[in-house]
Design a protein around this motif. Structure first.
Motif, short mmCIF file in Angstrom:
data_model
loop_
_atom_site.label_atom_id
_atom_site.label_comp_id
_atom_site.label_asym_id
_atom_site.label_seq_id
_atom_site.Cartn_x
_atom_site.Cartn_y
_atom_site.Cartn_z
N LEU A 170 -5.49 22.95 6.21
CA LEU A 170 -6.60 23.01 5.26
C LEU A 170 -6.10 23.18 3.83
CD1 LEU A 170 -9.48 25.10 6.85
CD2 LEU A 170 -9.29 22.62 6.61
N ARG A 171 -5.02 23.94 3.65
CA ARG A 171 -4.50 24.20 2.31
C ARG A 171 -3.58 23.09 1.83
NH1 ARG A 171 -3.07 30.40 3.90
NH2 ARG A 171 -4.96 31.40 3.08
N GLY A 172 -3.17 22.22 2.74
CA GLY A 172 -2.18 21.22 2.40
C GLY A 172 -2.78 19.88 2.04
N ASP A 173 -2.45 18.89 2.85
CA ASP A 173 -2.80 17.52 2.55
C ASP A 173 -4.31 17.29 2.58
OD1 ASP A 173 -2.90 14.64 2.48
OD2 ASP A 173 -0.84 14.64 3.22
N ARG A 174 -4.81 16.56 1.59
CA ARG A 174 -6.24 16.26 1.52
C ARG A 174 -6.74 15.53 2.75
NH1 ARG A 174 -9.16 12.61 -3.24
NH2 ARG A 174 -11.26 12.62 -2.32
N THR A 180 -8.75 12.19 7.86
CA THR A 180 -8.09 10.88 7.96
C THR A 180 -6.59 10.97 8.27
OG1 THR A 180 -7.66 10.79 5.57
CG2 THR A 180 -9.74 9.85 6.36
N CYS A 181 -6.05 12.16 8.49
CA CYS A 181 -4.59 12.29 8.65
C CYS A 181 -4.06 11.50 9.85
CB CYS A 181 -4.20 13.75 8.80
SG CYS A 181 -3.87 14.58 7.22
N LEU A 182 -4.86 11.39 10.90
CA LEU A 182 -4.36 10.68 12.08
C LEU A 182 -4.44 9.16 11.92
CD1 LEU A 182 -5.43 12.89 15.11
CD2 LEU A 182 -3.35 12.90 13.73
N TYR A 183 -4.91 8.68 10.78
CA TYR A 183 -4.72 7.27 10.47
C TYR A 183 -3.23 6.95 10.35
CZ TYR A 183 -9.70 7.03 9.01
OH TYR A 183 -11.08 7.06 8.94
N TYR A 184 -2.44 8.00 9.99
CA TYR A 184 -1.03 7.80 9.68
C TYR A 184 -0.08 8.57 10.60
CZ TYR A 184 -3.81 7.25 5.41
OH TYR A 184 -4.80 6.93 4.52
N HIS A 185 -0.49 9.76 11.04
CA HIS A 185 0.45 10.71 11.64
C HIS A 185 1.16 10.18 12.88
CE1 HIS A 185 2.21 14.36 13.18
NE2 HIS A 185 1.50 14.27 14.28
N ASN A 309 1.34 36.49 4.65
CA ASN A 309 1.62 35.08 4.45
C ASN A 309 0.41 34.22 4.78
OD1 ASN A 309 3.68 32.80 4.08
ND2 ASN A 309 2.91 32.38 6.13
N MET A 310 -0.29 34.54 5.87
CA MET A 310 -1.45 33.73 6.27
C MET A 310 -2.57 33.80 5.25
SD MET A 310 -1.97 33.79 10.40
CE MET A 310 -1.95 35.57 10.62
N ILE A 311 -2.78 34.96 4.65
CA ILE A 311 -3.88 35.09 3.71
C ILE A 311 -3.49 34.70 2.29
CG2 ILE A 311 -4.94 36.92 5.09
CD1 ILE A 311 -3.89 38.96 3.14
N SER A 312 -2.21 34.37 2.10
CA SER A 312 -1.74 33.99 0.76
C SER A 312 -2.06 32.53 0.47
CB SER A 312 -0.23 34.21 0.67
OG SER A 312 0.30 33.62 -0.50
N ALA A 313 -2.39 32.26 -0.78
CA ALA A 313 -2.62 30.87 -1.20
C ALA A 313 -1.32 30.08 -1.19
CB ALA A 313 -3.24 30.84 -2.59
N GLU A 314 -0.17 30.79 -1.21
CA GLU A 314 1.15 30.15 -1.17
C GLU A 314 1.75 30.27 0.23
OE1 GLU A 314 2.19 28.46 -3.77
OE2 GLU A 314 0.40 29.07 -4.87
N GLN A 315 0.96 30.04 1.25
CA GLN A 315 1.39 30.18 2.64
C GLN A 315 2.65 29.37 2.92
OE1 GLN A 315 -1.45 28.71 5.46
NE2 GLN A 315 -0.24 29.31 7.24
N ARG A 316 3.62 30.00 3.56
CA ARG A 316 4.85 29.33 3.97
C ARG A 316 4.75 28.93 5.44
NH1 ARG A 316 8.98 33.91 3.02
NH2 ARG A 316 10.47 32.38 3.82
N MET A 317 5.37 27.80 5.77
CA MET A 317 5.41 27.36 7.16
C MET A 317 6.68 27.87 7.82
SD MET A 317 4.03 23.42 7.26
CE MET A 317 5.43 22.75 6.38
N ASN A 318 6.56 28.29 9.08
CA ASN A 318 7.73 28.55 9.93
C ASN A 318 8.76 29.45 9.25
OD1 ASN A 318 6.62 26.83 11.91
ND2 ASN A 318 7.46 25.04 10.85
N GLY A 334 1.71 20.39 7.15
CA GLY A 334 0.79 20.61 6.05
C GLY A 334 0.65 19.36 5.20
N THR A 335 1.66 18.53 5.19
CA THR A 335 1.63 17.25 4.48
C THR A 335 1.94 16.13 5.47
OG1 THR A 335 2.39 18.29 2.43
CG2 THR A 335 2.63 15.91 2.59
#
Length: 474
Positions: A170-174, A180-185, A309-318, A334-335
């Protein structure tokens, strides 16, 4: 202390522990078969060089005591044997303390590998396996019923895996927000599987439904894991089904398998009617009760970082917040890339390059290359070189430190490196020149697959590495 144990989850514990031992076996097997070229004394990112600049407190590992390729092989193959022993039930045939020692040994051995694995071990499923493996220590064996507090800790891990992944989307790719992400993923994911082509060609409205269902499964369902039964079981089954869908759609090592195994512990005995009933058990010994309380308290304290980390707007992955990987934060994709790029290595034995020079292509085991080859299924086995090649195609920065050593090994037909490949076009003598080119890959259309038997179309984008000789890389 009847509330301390939950015998109705005995079947879930059985599935989780035996399944996790299978994953451990794959992880150790992957390490045993690939380490020499990747991390060995003469590998692309040698462990001795890493140990020389990294203190024990930053990367706790048995290899700080001693490193040799032979010792690494002993560690990896010992892990395989011990994991297989747990798979066949050895941990349920020994006293409780011995079963816990077996799970602890698996965790220590794999932690020792991960903490010196550098880029090759920089994926979220390494921390996930370690965290799940440490939880397994305190779930006990057939001599006691599963401790309720540890089962809740397992659900907390599952919650963080799913909810963290949902938030990062939700915070990442539009495209996650406009569905529409699965048009490409399915086309651009790191390593497509044999069904990825078919998933990619599903109708676009169904792709949008997939994304919406994913958001529901990751952002809503995890909260229901902490609800009374049968709600928690229903939530767990939804997660299991969505993880199996991901297993079918691509190769993500053991990420999906560990996640669905975690979910099996939230399903109570009524759902596992086909499995045998729990055996008679005795009351848990006092030392075990104390160990469980101490462990759960540690989880609570170490959860502060992941929650922030989860509640931060700058959430890090893994991300791991401690070098033991005990309580981590998770998230993926996320992207989403819109175009797939692949690096193709080629060699020639010509000593002089001309327009007539014939270049022959190397084949990798998992990543796309030959357009006529069906994308293979490898997960839960993990092809570490193939995965890093996907990242390198996105940006050369991901290849800094290992790409040129890899090229140098191809130019001398290094046996350990060639074992990481599916096909070497120079079996008898190494090439004189080696080059790498960057291609754009697209899944073929149904008509192209039917008429031309090709799974991919590709177009040359640019040169990735110019023609190189052994002398230039010496």
């Amino acid at each position: 202390m009847e509330w301390f144990t939950a015998p109705e989850y005995w079947q879930g514990r059985l599935i989780f522990q035996r399944g996790l031992a299978v994953i451990y076996a794959f992880a150790f097997l992957t390490a045993a078969q690939q380490f020499r070229a990747l991390l060995g004394e003469r590998g692309m990112l040698p462990i001795p060089r890493y140990l020389a600049r990294t203190p024990f407190r930053r990367s706790p590992s048995l290899f700080h005591l001693h490193y040799s390729d032979r010792f690494y092989a002993v560690i990896a193959w010992t892990g395989v044997v011990l994991a297989v022993a747990v798979v066949v039930g050895a941990a349920d045939l020994v006293p409780l303390w011995a079963a816990m020692a077996m799970w602890f040994a698996l965790w220590v051995l794999y932690l020792s590998i991960v903490n010196v694995g550098q880029l090759w071990y920089s994926f979220g499923w390494e921390s996930l396996l370690l965290e799940a493996g440490f939880l397994a220590i305190f779930l006990g064996n057939d001599t006691v019923a599963p401790p309720l507090l540890v089962l809740l800790a397992v659900r907390w891990l599952l919650f963080r895996v799913e909810f963290g992944a949902g938030l990062i989307k939700l915070r990442g790719d539009r495209c996650w927000r406009d569905l529409t992400c699965l048009y490409y993923h399915h086309e651009t994911q790191p390593m497509p599987g044999p069904l990825s082509w078919f998933f990619h060609h599903l109708p676009r409205p169904l792709h949008r439904v997939e994304v919406a269902a994913n958001h529901f499964a990751q952002l809503v369902v995890p909260f229901a894991l902490f609800a009374p039964q049968p709600v928690a079981s229903v939530a767990a089954v939804i997660i299991i089904v969505t993880q199996l869908w991901l297993v079918l759609s691509g190769n993500f090592a053991w990420l999906n398998w560990v996640t669905l195994l975690l979910a099996t512990t939230a399903v109570d005995a009524r759902t596992y009617a086909v499995l045998p009933d729990a055996p008679p058990v005795s009351a848990p010994p006092g030392w075990f009760v104390g160990a469980v309380f101490g462990f759960v308290a540690l989880v609570v304290v170490l959860s502060v970082g992941p929650v922030r980390n989860m509640i931060s707007a700058e959430q890090r992955m893994n991300a791991s917040f401690d070098p033991l990987h005990l309580v981590n934060t998770y998230g993926a994709f996320g992207t989403i890339g819109r175009v797939r790029y692949e690096i193709v290595f080629e060699g020639t034995d010509d000593t002089r390059l001309t327009e007539e020079t014939v270049w022959r292509e190397y084949g990798f085991k998992g990543k796309p290359g030959d357009v006529r080859r069906v994308p293979p299924q490898w997960a839960p086995y993990h092809l570490r070189l193939d995965w890093l090649m996907w990242f390198a195609a996105l940006s050369p920065a991901y290849a800094r430190g290992w790409m040129m050593p890899f090229a140098a090994r191809l130019l001398r037909n290094d046996p350990d490196t060639l074992r990481l490949l599916r096909h070497c076009p120079f079996p008898d003598a190494p090439p004189h020149y080696l080059r790498a080119r960057l291609y754009e890959y697209r899944f073929s259309t149904p008509a192209e697959l039917s008429r031309r038997r090709i799974w991919w179309r590709r177009a040359l984008i640019s040169e990735f590495l110019p023609p190189l000789t052994r002398e230039q890389l010496t």
